[in-house]
Motif scaffolding. Structure first.
Motif, PDB file in Angstrom:
ATOM      1  N   GLU A   1      56.380  17.075  89.343  1.00  0.00           N
ATOM      2  CA  GLU A   1      55.421  17.052  90.461  1.00  0.00           C
ATOM      3  C   GLU A   1      54.002  16.874  89.911  1.00  0.00           C
ATOM      4  O   GLU A   1      53.596  17.603  89.016  1.00  0.00           O
ATOM      5  CB  GLU A   1      55.551  18.336  91.293  1.00  0.00           C
ATOM      6  CG  GLU A   1      54.486  18.540  92.349  1.00  0.00           C
ATOM      7  CD  GLU A   1      54.367  17.390  93.371  1.00  0.00           C
ATOM      8  OE1 GLU A   1      55.390  16.966  93.923  1.00  0.00           O
ATOM      9  OE2 GLU A   1      53.220  16.915  93.581  1.00  0.00           O
ATOM     10  N   ARG A   2      53.288  15.930  90.489  1.00  0.00           N
ATOM     11  CA  ARG A   2      51.917  15.672  90.019  1.00  0.00           C
ATOM     12  C   ARG A   2      50.918  16.639  90.650  1.00  0.00           C
ATOM     13  O   ARG A   2      49.830  16.850  90.119  1.00  0.00           O
ATOM     14  CB  ARG A   2      51.527  14.225  90.304  1.00  0.00           C
ATOM     15  CG  ARG A   2      51.533  13.906  91.767  1.00  0.00           C
ATOM     16  CD  ARG A   2      51.279  12.448  92.050  1.00  0.00           C
ATOM     17  NE  ARG A   2      51.404  12.224  93.472  1.00  0.00           N
ATOM     18  CZ  ARG A   2      51.558  11.062  94.057  1.00  0.00           C
ATOM     19  NH1 ARG A   2      51.595   9.977  93.326  1.00  0.00           N
ATOM     20  NH2 ARG A   2      51.655  10.959  95.353  1.00  0.00           N
TER      21      ARG A   2
ATOM     22  N   THR B   1      62.605  10.759 107.739  1.00  0.00           N
ATOM     23  CA  THR B   1      61.425  11.442 107.201  1.00  0.00           C
ATOM     24  C   THR B   1      61.310  12.903 107.621  1.00  0.00           C
ATOM     25  O   THR B   1      60.454  13.616 107.106  1.00  0.00           O
ATOM     26  CB  THR B   1      60.120  10.718 107.623  1.00  0.00           C
ATOM     27  OG1 THR B   1      60.112  10.599 109.036  1.00  0.00           O
ATOM     28  CG2 THR B   1      60.018   9.348 106.988  1.00  0.00           C
TER      29      THR B   1
ATOM     30  N   VAL C   1      62.814  16.914 108.487  1.00  0.00           N
ATOM     31  CA  VAL C   1      63.711  17.885 107.853  1.00  0.00           C
ATOM     32  C   VAL C   1      65.171  17.737 108.320  1.00  0.00           C
ATOM     33  O   VAL C   1      66.085  17.770 107.483  1.00  0.00           O
ATOM     34  CB  VAL C   1      63.186  19.326 108.066  1.00  0.00           C
ATOM     35  CG1 VAL C   1      64.219  20.360 107.645  1.00  0.00           C
ATOM     36  CG2 VAL C   1      61.883  19.514 107.303  1.00  0.00           C
TER      37      VAL C   1
ATOM     38  N   TYR D   1      53.496  20.614 104.500  1.00  0.00           N
ATOM     39  CA  TYR D   1      53.534  22.067 104.635  1.00  0.00           C
ATOM     40  C   TYR D   1      52.537  22.766 103.725  1.00  0.00           C
ATOM     41  O   TYR D   1      52.606  23.975 103.509  1.00  0.00           O
ATOM     42  CB  TYR D   1      54.978  22.551 104.403  1.00  0.00           C
ATOM     43  CG  TYR D   1      55.943  21.754 105.242  1.00  0.00           C
ATOM     44  CD1 TYR D   1      55.861  21.795 106.635  1.00  0.00           C
ATOM     45  CD2 TYR D   1      56.875  20.886 104.669  1.00  0.00           C
ATOM     46  CE1 TYR D   1      56.692  21.021 107.426  1.00  0.00           C
ATOM     47  CE2 TYR D   1      57.710  20.108 105.465  1.00  0.00           C
ATOM     48  CZ  TYR D   1      57.603  20.178 106.836  1.00  0.00           C
ATOM     49  OH  TYR D   1      58.420  19.403 107.625  1.00  0.00           O
TER      50      TYR D   1
ATOM     51  N   ASN E   1      56.561  20.389 114.393  1.00  0.00           N
ATOM     52  CA  ASN E   1      56.825  19.671 115.635  1.00  0.00           C
ATOM     53  C   ASN E   1      58.312  19.705 115.997  1.00  0.00           C
ATOM     54  O   ASN E   1      58.768  18.930 116.832  1.00  0.00           O
ATOM     55  CB  ASN E   1      56.267  18.241 115.595  1.00  0.00           C
ATOM     56  CG  ASN E   1      56.752  17.477 114.380  1.00  0.00           C
ATOM     57  OD1 ASN E   1      57.829  17.747 113.879  1.00  0.00           O
ATOM     58  ND2 ASN E   1      55.958  16.542 113.911  1.00  0.00           N
TER      59      ASN E   1
ATOM     60  N   CYS F   1      59.032  18.544 100.016  1.00  0.00           N
ATOM     61  CA  CYS F   1      60.165  19.109 100.750  1.00  0.00           C
ATOM     62  C   CYS F   1      61.490  18.499 100.274  1.00  0.00           C
ATOM     63  O   CYS F   1      62.442  19.220  99.966  1.00  0.00           O
ATOM     64  CB  CYS F   1      59.926  18.846 102.238  1.00  0.00           C
ATOM     65  SG  CYS F   1      61.283  19.213 103.313  1.00  0.00           S
ATOM     66  N   ALA F   2      61.548  17.177 100.161  1.00  0.00           N
ATOM     67  CA  ALA F   2      62.817  16.511  99.825  1.00  0.00           C
ATOM     68  C   ALA F   2      63.267  16.884  98.411  1.00  0.00           C
ATOM     69  O   ALA F   2      64.433  17.236  98.194  1.00  0.00           O
ATOM     70  CB  ALA F   2      62.659  15.001  99.966  1.00  0.00           C
TER      71      ALA F   2
ATOM     72  N   ALA G   1      55.009  11.001  87.049  1.00  0.00           N
ATOM     73  CA  ALA G   1      55.936  10.040  86.441  1.00  0.00           C
ATOM     74  C   ALA G   1      55.376   8.641  86.682  1.00  0.00           C
ATOM     75  O   ALA G   1      55.068   8.282  87.821  1.00  0.00           O
ATOM     76  CB  ALA G   1      57.314  10.181  87.073  1.00  0.00           C
TER      77      ALA G   1
HETATM   78  C1  FAD Z   1      51.539  16.267 108.655  1.00  0.00           C
HETATM   79  C2  FAD Z   1      53.029  16.236 108.723  1.00  0.00           C
HETATM   80  C3  FAD Z   1      53.711  17.142 109.518  1.00  0.00           C
HETATM   81  C4  FAD Z   1      55.102  17.120 109.582  1.00  0.00           C
HETATM   82  N1  FAD Z   1      55.747  18.028 110.375  1.00  0.00           N
HETATM   83  C5  FAD Z   1      57.096  18.018 110.414  1.00  0.00           C
HETATM   84  C6  FAD Z   1      57.809  18.973 111.206  1.00  0.00           C
HETATM   85  O1  FAD Z   1      57.208  19.799 111.868  1.00  0.00           O
HETATM   86  N2  FAD Z   1      59.167  18.938 111.203  1.00  0.00           N
HETATM   87  C7  FAD Z   1      59.858  18.004 110.482  1.00  0.00           C
HETATM   88  O2  FAD Z   1      61.082  18.004 110.500  1.00  0.00           O
HETATM   89  N3  FAD Z   1      59.213  17.083 109.755  1.00  0.00           N
HETATM   90  C8  FAD Z   1      57.870  17.077 109.701  1.00  0.00           C
HETATM   91  N4  FAD Z   1      57.216  16.157 108.933  1.00  0.00           N
HETATM   92  C9  FAD Z   1      58.032  15.180 108.215  1.00  0.00           C
HETATM   93  C10 FAD Z   1      58.685  15.693 106.911  1.00  0.00           C
HETATM   94  O3  FAD Z   1      59.256  16.963 106.991  1.00  0.00           O
HETATM   95  C11 FAD Z   1      57.732  15.699 105.827  1.00  0.00           C
HETATM   96  O4  FAD Z   1      57.151  14.448 105.708  1.00  0.00           O
HETATM   97  C12 FAD Z   1      58.418  16.114 104.514  1.00  0.00           C
HETATM   98  O5  FAD Z   1      57.589  17.084 103.993  1.00  0.00           O
HETATM   99  C13 FAD Z   1      58.641  14.988 103.562  1.00  0.00           C
HETATM  100  O6  FAD Z   1      58.891  15.522 102.300  1.00  0.00           O
HETATM  101  P1  FAD Z   1      58.935  14.633 101.028  1.00  0.00           P
HETATM  102  O7  FAD Z   1      59.312  15.509  99.900  1.00  0.00           O
HETATM  103  O8  FAD Z   1      59.785  13.440 101.285  1.00  0.00           O
HETATM  104  O9  FAD Z   1      57.467  14.078 100.847  1.00  0.00           O
HETATM  105  P2  FAD Z   1      56.134  14.800 100.365  1.00  0.00           P
HETATM  106  O10 FAD Z   1      55.949  16.079 101.021  1.00  0.00           O
HETATM  107  O11 FAD Z   1      55.064  13.777 100.498  1.00  0.00           O
HETATM  108  O12 FAD Z   1      56.403  15.084  98.817  1.00  0.00           O
HETATM  109  C14 FAD Z   1      56.470  14.080  97.863  1.00  0.00           C
HETATM  110  C15 FAD Z   1      55.939  14.672  96.587  1.00  0.00           C
HETATM  111  O13 FAD Z   1      56.156  13.751  95.545  1.00  0.00           O
HETATM  112  C16 FAD Z   1      55.062  13.841  94.653  1.00  0.00           C
HETATM  113  N5  FAD Z   1      55.051  12.592  93.896  1.00  0.00           N
HETATM  114  C17 FAD Z   1      55.040  11.330  94.378  1.00  0.00           C
HETATM  115  N6  FAD Z   1      55.059  10.445  93.370  1.00  0.00           N
HETATM  116  C18 FAD Z   1      55.099  11.167  92.236  1.00  0.00           C
HETATM  117  C19 FAD Z   1      55.152  10.808  90.856  1.00  0.00           C
HETATM  118  N7  FAD Z   1      55.177   9.540  90.448  1.00  0.00           N
HETATM  119  N8  FAD Z   1      55.193  11.799  89.925  1.00  0.00           N
HETATM  120  C20 FAD Z   1      55.178  13.121  90.312  1.00  0.00           C
HETATM  121  N9  FAD Z   1      55.112  13.507  91.613  1.00  0.00           N
HETATM  122  C21 FAD Z   1      55.091  12.538  92.555  1.00  0.00           C
HETATM  123  C22 FAD Z   1      53.864  14.040  95.560  1.00  0.00           C
HETATM  124  O14 FAD Z   1      52.790  14.633  94.866  1.00  0.00           O
HETATM  125  C23 FAD Z   1      54.448  14.960  96.631  1.00  0.00           C
HETATM  126  O15 FAD Z   1      54.230  16.325  96.361  1.00  0.00           O
HETATM  127  C24 FAD Z   1      55.830  16.164 108.847  1.00  0.00           C
HETATM  128  C25 FAD Z   1      55.129  15.246 108.046  1.00  0.00           C
HETATM  129  C26 FAD Z   1      53.753  15.284 107.974  1.00  0.00           C
HETATM  130  C27 FAD Z   1      53.033  14.301 107.086  1.00  0.00           C
END
Ligand code: FAD
Length: 476
Positions: free
Chosen positions: A47-48, A455, A457, A58, A68, A24-25, A140
Motif C-alpha cells: 500500500e502506498r 465497485t 462492497v 472509508y 450509501n 477495501c478490496a 508498486a
Molecule cells: C466516496 C465513496 C463512498 C463509497 N461508499 C460506499 C458505500 O457506502 N457502500 C458501498 O458498498 N460502496 C461504497 N463505495 C464503493 C466501494 O466500496 C469503494 O470504492 C471501495 O472502497 C473500493 O475499494 P478498493 O480497494 O477497490 O479501492 P480503494 O479504496 O481506492 O483502494 C485502492 C488502494 O490501492 C492503493 N494503490 C493503488 N495503486 C497502488 C500501487 N501501485 N502501489 C501501492 N498501492 C496502490 C491505493 O493507495 C488505495 O489505498 C464508495 C466509494 C467512494 C469513492
C-alpha cells in the motif's frame, strides 16, 4: 493456472501472495486468504498510502459522510451476512457510536473503515501460525514474470519475489473538467482529487465555490462545507443536471425478480423497454421504483455479459448517467441535508458544460454553456473542486504500474477501456492472446468492463472470497 496457497506438509516452502492495494478490496482478499489458507503462506499487502483497510471511501473522519448502503447489507464477509451489523451493535454507546443500530441505518463511513481494520485483525487471529500477513508500505511500479513466479518493483527500488499477485488498485482519479492543459490546474484554487480532509482549504466562509460534478463525491463536499460552517454559494455543475437521488426513508419490501436469468435481453433497448414497463406497472400498483431497480442487481453482471461491446458502449452513452444516480443512491439523512442547503439558497445545481476556467485576482472565472440553450453563464468563485467521478478510460491514465504492465503485454484493456481485460473470476488476460496470465488476478473497479457492477462492497466481498477460494483450491 491456479497456484497452491497452502500445503499439507508443514515443511513445504511458503507461497507468497502479493496484493497490490490495501484499500477495501485488498483488505478483503487478505482477510479471506487468512481465513481460508492453512499454510504455509505469506500474504503481502502493498500500500502506498498510510492506512490499510480504509482506502479512499472509508478514510473520511466526517460523521455526515455516510454509507450509501444500509448496515444490514454491508457485511465484509458473504459467509456471515450480519457481520458488520453485529460489529456495530457490539459498539453502541461507545465513544462516537450511536445509541442504537438498526439494519436499515446508513452508518458513517469512518465506522466502516474501522470495521475493515477489525476484519483484518480478526482474520489474522483466525489464521494458522504459518499463514502470515505482512504490510509493505510503498508504491508498486513494475511487475515481471519469472520462472519462479513474479517480481514486483517498488518505487524506492525494493524488489519482492512472489508466487502470485492480486491487483486491487481501486478507482482511478477523475478526468480534468476541461480536457486541455490550463494554468488554473496548477493553482491552489483548483482541486483535482477531492477526497481529502483539506478539500476546502483556502476557502473563506463567505466564498462561493464551483463543484464540477453532482454525484456522490460532490455530495461529500457539500456536506463538508456545511460542517465547516461555509456560508457562500455552492454551484454544482453536471452535463445533464441530474441531482443525487435518495434511498426511500422507509425500507421497502424486496421486489420479485422480473428479469429471468435464463432469458435476459441482449440489447440495451430491449432491457430498457422491459425495465421501463416494469417500473410503470409497479407505479400503477403504488410500488416505489427503488425496489424494482434493486431487483436487477442479482442478474446485472449476467445482463452486462450478455451485451456485445457495441451494446455496452450504447449503454455508456445513453443510460449510464441516469443509471449511476439511481443505482448509487444517497442516505435519506444526507438527502435531507442537501435539500436544506438548497432551500437556503446556498446550493445551486446547473446543467451544462464547462467552457473555460481562468484564475485572476484571487478568484476563478468559470464560463459554462447552459444545457439545451444558446446561453452562457459566468461564475466567479474562490475554488473549483473537481468531482467528475473516477476516470473510466484506463487507456489514458499514466499509473506507473499499469503503464509497465501494458508495455510488457501482461495486461490489456477491455475494448471500452473501462478496466483491465480479465475473466469474470478476476483472472487477468494477456494482451494479444487473451490467455490467462498464470498467477495474476484482479478485482473491484478494474473489472468494471467485464462485470459492470464491480465497485461496491456487496460485489467486492464476493469477488474477494471467490478469489481466495480459487487461490487455495489447488492446495490439497
Ligand atoms: C466516496 C465513496 C463512498 C463509497 N461508499 C460506499 C458505500 O457506502 N457502500 C458501498 O458498498 N460502496 C461504497 N463505495 C464503493 C466501494 O466500496 C469503494 O470504492 C471501495 O472502497 C473500493 O475499494 P478498493 O480497494 O477497490 O479501492 P480503494 O479504496 O481506492 O483502494 C485502492 C488502494 O490501492 C492503493 N494503490 C493503488 N495503486 C497502488 C500501487 N501501485 N502501489 C501501492 N498501492 C496502490 C491505493 O493507495 C488505495 O489505498 C464508495 C466509494 C467512494 C469513492
Amino acid at each position: 493456472m491456479p497456484f497452491p496457497l497452502s500445503n499439507s506438509s508443514s515443511s513445504a516452502p511458503a507461497y507468497v501472495v502479493a496484493i497490490i492495494g490495501g484499500g477495501c478490496a485488498g483488505t478483503l482478499v487478505a482477510s479471506q486468504l487468512l481465513r481460508q489458507a492453512w499454510g504455509p503462506a505469506r500474504i503481502l499487502v502493498i500500500e502506498r498510502g498510510a492506512a490499510i483497510g480504509r482506502g479512499v471511501a472509508y478514510g473520511t473522519d466526517f460523521n455526515e459522510h455516510r454509507l450509501n448502503v444500509p448496515a444490514a447489507r454491508m457485511s465484509a464477509l458473504p459467509e456471515d451476512p450480519k457481520h458488520f451489523l453485529n460489529w456495530a451493535r457490539e459498539r453502541v454507546k461507545h465513544l462516537g457510536f450511536p445509541d442504537t443500530v438498526d439494519g436499515n441505518d446508513f452508518l458513517p463511513r469512518w465506522m466502516y473503515g474501522r470495521y475493515l481494520e477489525f476484519v483484518l485483525e480478526e482474520s489474522k487471529g483466525l489464521a494458522p501460525p504459518d499463514v502470515v500477513l505482512e504490510i509493505v508500505h510503498g508504491e508498486a511500479v513494475d511487475l515481471a514474470e519469472t520462472p519462479a513466479g513474479k517480481t514486483i518493483t517498488l518505487a524506492d527500488g525494493r524488489i519482492l519475489v512472489v508466487s502470485a499477485v492480486v491487483l486491487a488498485l481501486g478507482l482511478l482519479p477523475g478526468e480534468y473538467p476541461i480536457r486541455r492543459p490550463l494554468p488554473v490546474y496548477h493553482s491552489p484554487r483548483y482541486l483535482h482529487s477531492p477526497l481529502l480532509p483539506t478539500a476546502l482549504s483556502g476557502v473563506e466562509k463567505q466564498d462561493d465555490i464551483l463543484i464540477v460534478g453532482a454525484g456522490l463525491t460532490a455530495v461529500d463536499i457539500i456536506l463538508q462545507c456545511r460542517l465547516l460552517g461555509h456560508r457562500g454559494v455552492i454551484h454544482a455543475l453536471s452535463r445533464r443536471g441530474i441531482k443525487p437521488v435518495a434511498h426511500s426513508a422507509s425500507p421497502a419490501e424486496p421486489y420479485p425478480a422480473f428479469l429471468r436469468a435464463d432469458a435476459l435481453p441482449v440489447t440495451v433497448h430491449a432491457a430498457m423497454t422491459l425495465i421501463r414497463a416494469e417500473l410503470a406497472s409497479a407505479a400503477a400498483r403504488g410500488i416505489d421504483w427503488r425496489p424494482v431497480l434493486d431487483s436487477i442487481r442479482p442478474v446485472s453482471a449476467a445482463l452486462w455479459e450478455g451485451f456485445s461491446w457495441a451494446e455496452r458502449a450504447r449503454f455508456l452513452r445513453h443510460v449510464r448517467p441516469f443509471w449511476e444516480a439511481h443505482r448509487h443512491r444517497i442516505a435519506p439523512a444526507t438527502a435531507a441535508i442537501i435539500a436544506s442547503v438548497q432551500q437556503e439558497g446556498r446550493l445551486k445545481f446547473h446543467a451544462g458544460r464547462l467552457i473555460s476556467l481562468r484564475e485572476s485576482a484571487g478568484r476563478v472565472a468559470a464560463v459554462l454553456k447552459v444545457r439545451g440553450e444558446e446561453r452562457f453563464e459566468a461564475l466567479s468563485v474562490a475554488k473549483v473542486i473537481n468531482c467528475t467521478g473516477p476516470r473510466s478510460d484506463y487507456s489514458k491514465y499514466q499509473h506507473p504500474l499499469l503503464v509497465n504492465l501494458l508495455a510488457a503485454g501482461l495486461i490489456g484493456h477491455d475494448p471500452l477501456a473501462l478496466g483491465i481485460d480479465a475473466l469474470p473470476t478476476g483472472q487477468v488476460l494477456r494482451y494479444g492472446t487473451r490467455t490467462p496470465v498464470a498467477g495474476l488476478f484482479t478485482l473491484g473497479a478494474t473489472l468494471k468492463g467485464v462485470l459492470w457492477e464491480s465497485t461496491a462492497v456487496p460485489e467486492i466481498r464476493v469477488q474477494a472470497r471467490q478469489l481466495a477460494e480459487y487461490l487455495c483450491s489447488e492446495s490439497s
